[in-house]
Design a protein around this motif. Structure first.
Motif, mmCIF file in Angstrom:
data_model
loop_
_atom_site.group_PDB
_atom_site.id
_atom_site.type_symbol
_atom_site.label_atom_id
_atom_site.label_comp_id
_atom_site.label_asym_id
_atom_site.label_seq_id
_atom_site.Cartn_x
_atom_site.Cartn_y
_atom_site.Cartn_z
ATOM 1 N N LEU A 1 10.976 0.543 -4.244
ATOM 2 C CA LEU A 1 10.138 0.589 -5.437
ATOM 3 C C LEU A 1 10.546 1.781 -6.290
ATOM 4 N N ALA A 2 10.444 1.618 -7.595
ATOM 5 C CA ALA A 2 10.676 2.728 -8.519
ATOM 6 C C ALA A 2 9.531 2.745 -9.512
ATOM 7 N N PHE A 3 9.017 3.937 -9.797
ATOM 8 C CA PHE A 3 7.930 4.123 -10.757
ATOM 9 C C PHE A 3 8.442 5.025 -11.877
ATOM 10 N N PHE B 1 1.012 6.578 -13.029
ATOM 11 C CA PHE B 1 0.703 7.815 -12.301
ATOM 12 C C PHE B 1 0.552 8.968 -13.272
ATOM 13 N N THR B 2 0.001 10.055 -12.755
ATOM 14 C CA THR B 2 -0.162 11.278 -13.528
ATOM 15 C C THR B 2 0.129 12.451 -12.599
ATOM 16 N N PRO B 3 0.517 13.614 -12.947
ATOM 17 C CA PRO B 3 0.934 14.067 -14.264
ATOM 18 C C PRO B 3 2.406 13.797 -14.549
ATOM 19 N N ASN B 4 3.282 13.769 -13.503
ATOM 20 C CA ASN B 4 4.702 13.515 -13.731
ATOM 21 C C ASN B 4 5.326 12.965 -12.450
ATOM 22 N N ALA B 5 6.616 12.644 -12.513
ATOM 23 C CA ALA B 5 7.297 12.028 -11.364
ATOM 24 C C ALA B 5 7.604 13.021 -10.249
ATOM 25 N N ALA B 6 7.422 14.316 -10.482
ATOM 26 C CA ALA B 6 7.640 15.312 -9.422
ATOM 27 C C ALA B 6 6.416 15.433 -8.526
ATOM 28 N N THR B 7 5.223 15.291 -9.094
ATOM 29 C CA THR B 7 3.972 15.407 -8.337
ATOM 30 C C THR B 7 3.030 14.270 -8.737
ATOM 31 N N SER C 1 0.846 -1.195 0.000
ATOM 32 C CA SER C 1 0.000 0.000 0.000
ATOM 33 C C SER C 1 0.877 1.239 0.000
ATOM 34 N N LEU C 2 0.426 2.269 -0.707
ATOM 35 C CA LEU C 2 1.165 3.528 -0.798
ATOM 36 C C LEU C 2 0.182 4.691 -0.754
ATOM 37 N N PRO C 3 0.653 5.888 -0.375
ATOM 38 C CA PRO C 3 -0.217 7.066 -0.452
ATOM 39 C C PRO C 3 -0.661 7.287 -1.898
ATOM 40 N N ALA C 4 -1.896 7.730 -2.077
ATOM 41 C CA ALA C 4 -2.415 7.970 -3.426
ATOM 42 C C ALA C 4 -1.605 9.033 -4.168
ATOM 43 N N SER C 5 -1.072 9.996 -3.426
ATOM 44 C CA SER C 5 -0.204 11.031 -4.000
ATOM 45 C C SER C 5 1.094 11.063 -3.200
ATOM 46 N N PRO C 6 2.022 10.170 -3.522
ATOM 47 C CA PRO C 6 3.272 10.089 -2.756
ATOM 48 C C PRO C 6 4.212 11.242 -3.078
ATOM 49 N N PRO C 7 5.230 11.448 -2.233
ATOM 50 C CA PRO C 7 6.225 12.474 -2.574
ATOM 51 C C PRO C 7 6.947 12.055 -3.850
#
Length: 183
Positions: A85-87, A111-117, A40-46
C-alpha cells in the motif's frame, strides 16, 4: 513487618489509575466497481522519514512530502493476500495505491500531519481510478476508515500497585503465622 504493611496499603489506595499506552487499529473498507476490499492498519503507522541525498538531486523532496508505504494483509472479494500500500500526500493527489487491483485510487489525503508522522483521518471518502479500458474515463470507489480495536500490553500502574500490596500482605501474613507457631 506489621508496621510496614499498613503504610503500603494506604499508599496503594492513592495510586490513581492511568491509561496504558495503547496503539489503535483502524479498519479500511473500499467498495466500488465490483470490488469489496478490507484491511486494517495501525492508526499511527511508521511513516517515511527518508530525506534527500545531499548534493545529488537538487529537486528531491523529503519523505514527509511524498508518501509512506506499508505491506499488510488485504481481503479482496473474500480472498486474502499480502499487498503493498502507498499513501501519497496532497502534492501527489492523495488517496491510496493498493497493489495491482484496484491500483492507484486518487482523492483526499487520508492522514495528517505528513508522511513522516502519519495518523489516519477517520471518515468516508470518495476516490476514483483512471479507467484504462473501455467505458467511462474514471471509476468511482468509496473508502471508509473506522476505528478498530486497540492493542494494550502494558499493565496499568494501579494494577501493579494492587499486585505489589497483595504480595506484601501475603508475606506479612505468613511471617506473622510463623512467629506465632515458634512461641
Amino acid at each position: 513487618m506489621k508496621g510496614l504493611v499498613l503504610p503500603f496499603l494506604l499508599c496503594s489506595a492513592f495510586i490513581l489509575p492511568s491509561t496504558a499506552r495503547a496503539d489503535g487499529i483502524d479498519d479500511f473498507v473500499v467498495t466500488g466497481n465490483g470490488l469489496d476490499l478490507t484491511f486494517s492498519l495501525p492508526a499511527s503507522p511508521p511513516g517515511n522519514e527518508s530525506t534527500c541525498p545531499p548534493n545529488i538531486i537538487s529537486a528531491c523532496l523529503p519523505g514527509s512530502e511524498t508518501a509512506f508505504y506499508l505491506t499488510t494483509l488485504v481481503t479482496i472479494n473474500g480472498v486474502t493476500s499480502e499487498d503493498s500500500l502507498a499513501f501519497p500526500t496532497g502534492r501527489f493527489a492523495g488517496g491510496v495505491s493498493i497493489g495491482d487491483n484496484p491500483g492507484r485510487l486518487y482523492g483526499n489525503v487520508l492522514f495528517t500531519p505528513n508522511a513522516a508522522t502519519p495518523t489516519f483521518l477517520l471518515g468516508t471518502y470518495q476516490l476514483y481510478a483512471r479507467n484504462l479500458g473501455e467505458g467511462p474515463p474514471f471509476l468511482d470507489y468509496t473508502l471508509q476508515i473506522t476505528p478498530g480495536s486497540t492493542i494494550s500490553s502494558t499493565p496499568e500502574p494501579s494494577t501493579l500497585g494492587l499486585l505489589g500490596t497483595g504480595m506484601l500482605g501475603l508475606i506479612g501474613f505468613v511471617r506473622s503465622k510463623r512467629g506465632r507457631v515458634s512461641l
